[in-house]
Design a protein around this motif. Structure first.
Motif, mmCIF file in Angstrom:
data_model
loop_
_atom_site.group_PDB
_atom_site.id
_atom_site.type_symbol
_atom_site.label_atom_id
_atom_site.label_comp_id
_atom_site.label_asym_id
_atom_site.label_seq_id
_atom_site.Cartn_x
_atom_site.Cartn_y
_atom_site.Cartn_z
ATOM 1 N N GLU A 35 0.875 -1.045 -0.130
ATOM 2 C CA GLU A 35 -0.129 0.039 0.018
ATOM 3 C C GLU A 35 0.753 1.368 0.065
ATOM 4 O OE1 GLU A 35 -2.625 -0.135 3.261
ATOM 5 O OE2 GLU A 35 -3.749 -2.049 2.671
ATOM 6 N N GLY A 36 2.124 1.015 0.236
ATOM 7 C CA GLY A 36 3.052 2.374 0.339
ATOM 8 C C GLY A 36 3.032 2.862 1.820
ATOM 9 N N LEU A 37 4.326 3.212 2.237
ATOM 10 C CA LEU A 37 4.324 4.042 3.615
ATOM 11 C C LEU A 37 3.608 4.964 3.684
ATOM 12 C CD1 LEU A 37 8.116 3.600 4.133
ATOM 13 C CD2 LEU A 37 6.322 1.932 4.946
ATOM 14 N N HIS A 38 3.197 5.204 4.948
ATOM 15 C CA HIS A 38 2.411 6.586 5.231
ATOM 16 C C HIS A 38 3.275 7.712 5.619
ATOM 17 C CE1 HIS A 38 -1.480 8.189 6.395
ATOM 18 N NE2 HIS A 38 -0.802 8.992 7.299
ATOM 19 N N PRO A 39 2.757 8.647 4.866
ATOM 20 C CA PRO A 39 3.768 9.861 4.787
ATOM 21 C C PRO A 39 3.767 10.574 5.985
ATOM 22 C CG PRO A 39 1.899 10.483 3.528
ATOM 23 C CD PRO A 39 1.913 9.098 3.812
ATOM 24 N N ALA A 40 4.837 11.216 6.375
ATOM 25 C CA ALA A 40 4.827 11.974 7.711
ATOM 26 C C ALA A 40 4.203 13.408 7.362
ATOM 27 C CB ALA A 40 6.413 12.505 7.902
ATOM 28 N N ASP A 41 3.782 14.025 8.527
ATOM 29 C CA ASP A 41 2.850 15.176 8.555
ATOM 30 C C ASP A 41 3.790 16.488 8.538
ATOM 31 O OD1 ASP A 41 0.871 17.110 8.572
ATOM 32 O OD2 ASP A 41 0.410 16.939 10.678
ATOM 33 N N TYR A 42 4.008 16.930 7.169
ATOM 34 C CA TYR A 42 4.890 18.069 6.924
ATOM 35 C C TYR A 42 4.300 19.199 7.160
ATOM 36 C CZ TYR A 42 7.625 14.224 4.807
ATOM 37 O OH TYR A 42 8.521 13.195 4.567
#
Length: 285
Positions: A35-42
């Motif tokens: 599913e792809g890594l969950h991105p950080a909250d930038y």
């Protein structure tokens, strides 16, 4: 007893909701690569409640798009006129548009002709059609970037993480020839090669051209392309909050200080003193 049970039920419901929200935002499972890594909250400023776009970043981001991204990706829903008074002056946009040739017509002889671009023209596409795009990219179709930040889960955070997340595949993971490993892309293998590097563009305003800055600027531009009304929407929202807050305070004041005589009045009924007195019998005369 009843109040205690209701309080316990409400607390349990709120706790369960918060737990589910946390797990949704911080999911971790064995199938994350698929599913792809969950991105950080930038910390993009436009993501804040009253935050707006950094328009200098939009200008730099369009430069990155024009010099790097436009070789493969289109921007069909954005026209040259949309950039006026957002990142460029009208003269600057007109000059950029005239650098491209557009097919127009027919003329008086019924023939098509080439002319310089003008403000009403769309941003030019890199390929004439989808088949040409696939042929130039080993069968992969580069997506149009007009709405890409709204078309992907995670929005700007996902696009930024994708652009800066290229790395070597971990042990045991094989990526076939022609693909590149990026843990944020579903499946881990993406056809687009890494294009964002330190110094890949030279900013005219002297901003450091690091890979992270370049990615931040182009993501800000793509976010504006998808939501050009964001600044105006938040401005109208702030005015509406101020207006309705003032009206609410005024209504409370009127309720407390003008209606109190009506709301607190008492209606009393005083019976006649001879209420229970029997009437005099009629006279026989």
């Amino acid at each position: 007893m009843y109040n205690a049970l209701m309080g316990t039920a409400a607390t349990t419901a709120v706790g369960a909701g918060l737990t589910l929200y946390y797990l949704e935002k911080n999911s971790a499972h064995a199938n994350m690569e698929a599913e792809g890594l969950h991105p950080a909250d930038y910390p993009f400023p436009q993501k804040k409640l009253f935050g707006t776009f950094d328009h200098a970043s939009i200008r730099r981001g369009f430069q990155v798009f024009k010099e790097v991204c436009s070789a493969c990706h289109s921007l069909d829903l954005v026209h040259w006129r949309n950039l006026v008074d957002v990142a460029y002056t009208e003269d600057e946009v007109r000059e950029m548009a005239e650098e491209f040739e557009y097919t127009d017509g027919p003329d008086d002889k019924g023939e098509m002709f080439e002319r310089p671009g003008k403000l009403t023209d769309p941003i030019p596409r890199p390929y004439a059609n989808e088949e040409a795009a696939r042929a130039a990219n080993a069968g992969a179709l580069p997506p149009d970037l007009s709405l890409i930040t709204k078309a992907r889960h995670g929005g700007v955070d996902y696009i930024y993480a994708l652009l800066t997340g290229y790395c070597d595949p971990p042990a045991g993971v094989e990526v076939r020839e022609g693909l590149n490993y990026n843990p944020y892309f579903p499946g881990g293998a993406i056809a687009m090669a890494q294009n964002i590097f330190d110094g890949v563009v030279e900013y005219e305003d002297g901003t450091p051209n690091t890979a992270s800055q370049i990615a931040k600027d182009v993501v800000t531009f793509l976010n504006w392309a998808a939501e050009p009304e964001l600044d105006d929407r938040k401005k109208i929202g702030a005015k509406a909050l101020l207006l309705f807050s003032s009206l609410t305070l005024m209504a409370l004041w009127i309720k407390r200080n003008r209606w109190h005589t009506l709301k607190s009045r008492k209606i009393a009924f005083n019976s006649p003193k001879n209420w229970n007195k029997k009437p005099n019998p009629p006279s026989k005369n």
